[in-house]
Scaffold this motif. Structure first.
Motif, mmCIF file in Angstrom:
data_model
loop_
_atom_site.group_PDB
_atom_site.id
_atom_site.type_symbol
_atom_site.label_atom_id
_atom_site.label_comp_id
_atom_site.label_asym_id
_atom_site.label_seq_id
_atom_site.Cartn_x
_atom_site.Cartn_y
_atom_site.Cartn_z
ATOM 1 N N ALA B 144 49.434 -20.587 -4.211
ATOM 2 C CA ALA B 144 50.444 -20.698 -3.742
ATOM 3 C C ALA B 144 50.825 -22.356 -2.777
ATOM 4 O O ALA B 144 49.408 -22.360 -2.150
ATOM 5 C CB ALA B 144 51.543 -20.413 -2.600
ATOM 6 N N PRO B 145 51.667 -22.800 -2.318
ATOM 7 C CA PRO B 145 51.291 -24.299 -1.881
ATOM 8 C C PRO B 145 50.637 -24.013 -0.637
ATOM 9 O O PRO B 145 50.082 -25.053 -0.251
ATOM 10 C CB PRO B 145 52.783 -25.238 -2.492
ATOM 11 N N ASP B 146 51.574 -22.777 0.011
ATOM 12 C CA ASP B 146 50.586 -22.529 1.258
ATOM 13 C C ASP B 146 50.222 -21.708 1.946
ATOM 14 O O ASP B 146 50.043 -21.963 2.985
ATOM 15 C CB ASP B 146 52.248 -22.749 2.043
ATOM 16 N N PHE B 147 49.604 -20.349 1.086
ATOM 17 C CA PHE B 147 48.409 -19.601 1.102
ATOM 18 C C PHE B 147 48.117 -19.520 0.188
ATOM 19 O O PHE B 147 48.369 -19.789 -1.659
ATOM 20 C CB PHE B 147 49.326 -18.207 2.108
ATOM 21 N N THR B 148 46.930 -18.145 -0.290
ATOM 22 C CA THR B 148 46.336 -17.617 -1.116
ATOM 23 C C THR B 148 46.692 -16.332 -1.186
ATOM 24 O O THR B 148 46.583 -15.588 0.076
ATOM 25 C CB THR B 148 44.458 -18.132 -0.924
ATOM 26 N N ILE B 149 46.016 -15.662 -2.318
ATOM 27 C CA ILE B 149 46.384 -14.187 -2.145
ATOM 28 C C ILE B 149 45.296 -14.087 -3.208
ATOM 29 O O ILE B 149 44.589 -15.012 -3.775
ATOM 30 C CB ILE B 149 47.367 -13.350 -3.284
ATOM 31 N N SER B 150 44.268 -13.194 -2.497
ATOM 32 C CA SER B 150 42.322 -12.368 -3.401
ATOM 33 C C SER B 150 43.229 -11.395 -4.401
ATOM 34 O O SER B 150 44.049 -10.969 -4.029
ATOM 35 C CB SER B 150 41.833 -12.070 -2.264
ATOM 36 N N GLU B 151 43.033 -11.233 -5.394
ATOM 37 C CA GLU B 151 42.769 -10.654 -6.307
ATOM 38 C C GLU B 151 43.186 -8.740 -5.802
ATOM 39 O O GLU B 151 43.491 -8.062 -6.171
ATOM 40 C CB GLU B 151 42.239 -11.020 -7.846
ATOM 41 N N GLN B 152 42.007 -8.790 -4.910
ATOM 42 C CA GLN B 152 41.334 -7.675 -4.057
ATOM 43 C C GLN B 152 42.744 -7.008 -3.165
ATOM 44 O O GLN B 152 42.848 -6.549 -3.125
ATOM 45 C CB GLN B 152 40.458 -8.119 -3.514
ATOM 46 N N ASN B 153 43.716 -7.945 -2.872
ATOM 47 C CA ASN B 153 44.889 -7.702 -2.138
ATOM 48 C C ASN B 153 46.184 -7.250 -2.960
ATOM 49 O O ASN B 153 47.566 -6.695 -2.277
ATOM 50 C CB ASN B 153 45.038 -8.717 -1.045
ATOM 51 N N LEU B 154 45.932 -6.917 -4.501
ATOM 52 C CA LEU B 154 47.543 -7.065 -5.506
ATOM 53 C C LEU B 154 47.632 -5.675 -5.384
ATOM 54 O O LEU B 154 46.785 -4.636 -4.805
ATOM 55 C CB LEU B 154 47.145 -7.330 -6.635
#
Lengths: 250, 250
Positions: B144-154
């Motif tokens: 996202a513009p301000d943060f990142t998610i790892s697929e591991q955390n879905l």
DNA sequence: CCAAAAGTGTTCATAATACACCCATGC
DNA sequence: GCATGGGTGTATTATGAACACTTTTGG
């Protein structure tokens, strides 16, 4: 899992949600002595659609098994068939597809060599039988030695399930190694045995030279198959070169 | 329906069979301003996986709707997105994929042009947001513009669902007209707009001349698209020929 | 005028398709 | 000895990928 989440899971009542039933149904194809594509159907012993023919399948046991496991179990229970490679086909979920209640069907396709098909009808279902697939003005017919069924008379929406399975297998045969699953013996086969499988599925005659070339390109040169450097007698008139599928991984 | 069958249906008790819950989940792809492939995720407001990100979806209403209808409804309720073409992807049915109980997910894929995506987070879900898809040593990241998610955390097994959706769309793009679904305007587009869609999905740069030729062969000569014989200004530096998808049928 | 986007032509390797023909063997 | 199944070579065309080049237009 934190404490809040634990409390939530304790409170969760399954009854809060109205649930559909789920079945796993299996479209089993094989080749008969004439190298014609055959479909396995079962005569239903119970309502609904009592005495109608249907593809094998049955209810998934919630909290116990996946749809894949349910499909394998039902196939074993209804026909005695074991250890087959099931590919998920599609999920059919129209609310009115079963007169009893909302029954969602996760459909699978299985390609099984005739030798592996020693059908023994189980408890749930009645006779299990192989049918030749024949195309007609009115749609698809299923031919047994002594009688014929129209796709119109199949149970539930199994007409659509079978049609989708046929479309899928025809579409995949040219770029996926599905045909090898129908070989009598994956560790010893001739190119012409393989060619006959392609011809049955595609329902057309293939050119020998071209088939050989594409087999070399796609399966020999890639290492998917190996040349056994042995000849097999008695298949036809002349001895034929033998090949084997190398990777057991599918 | 004869009398026997009628009596049977009366006696049929739904409670005789333990049922799983069924959800419809939707993997929504779009292209952003940079022509990067984006994925739509929703932040869960409730347990399980509270505050985790997940693909939109929800429980199917038994006896009321098919999985396709449930997917369309959930997408509308959770994001406001309507009238999209949903393609069934796969059904995920491992008994332990949801900590509450056995929940079977019928997953769908939707390709939606950004213009059509006016996301309005609904009641059930929290924020709905688009993420760039980025590949990393550790797997797939969602930016996202301000943060990142790892697929591991879905949430749930949504990592696998998304991976399968990505594999499927990549595999289909070369021989199915999926790319046209991502066009801003199917009735007026340039070859280069289409090319950028292919490049985003395949994640590689394509050759102009070759792309043009294959577009002509596969979509102009076949009548799938037509040349509007008009030029459009201001797309880039030079005016570009305009085309339109002819058949609205998909 | 020049960088970037739009568009064209030519070449080469590979793939699909068609067709003509040879070899081996059982009856 | 010849019909049939097994096997080979060659020609034609379609496709995919690589590359060199021209045209147009906004700044």
């Amino acid at each position: 899992m934190n404490n809040d989440e634990h409390v939530f899971l304790q409170k969760y009542r399954e009854e809060d949600y109205k649930r559909p039933s789920v079945t796993a149904d299996i479209v089993v194809f094989t080749l008969d002595e004439d190298n014609d594509l055959n479909l396995l159907l079962i005569k239903r012993r119970t309502y609904p659609f009592k005495d109608c023919w249907a593809v094998p399948g049955g209810f998934l046991k919630a909290n116990e098994e996946s749809a894949e496991e349910a499909a394998a179990r039902e196939l074993r229970e209804e026909t005695g068939i074991q250890n087959v490679y099931l590919k998920q086909l599609y999920t059919f979920s129209r609310p009115d597809r079963d007169p009893r209640t909302h029954v969602i069907s996760v459909a699978f396709t299985a390609l099984i060599p005739k030798a592996k098909l020693t059908i023994t009808a189980g408890d749930d279902a009645g006779d299990a039988q192989l049918f030749k697939i024949k195309y007609d003005i009115n749609g698809i017919l299923f031919l047994a030695p002594d009688f014929t069924i129209s796709e119109q008379n199949l149970a539930f929406d199994h007409k659509e399930i079978i049609r989708m399975a046929l479309t899928r297998i025809r579409g995949r045969i040219d770029y996926e190694p599905d045909a090898f699953e129908l070989l009598r013996d994956r560790s010893e086969f001739t190119i012409y045995e393989l060619k006959r499988i392609y011809e049955s599925i595609k329902n057309e005659t293939l050119n020998t030279a071209n088939f050989r070339k594409s087999f070399q390109r796609n399966y020999l040169n890639t290492g998917y198959c190996i040349d056994l450097n042995r000849k097999s007698k008695n298949t036809g008139k002349r001895t034929a070169e033998l090949y084997a599928v190398k990777s057991e991984a599918r």
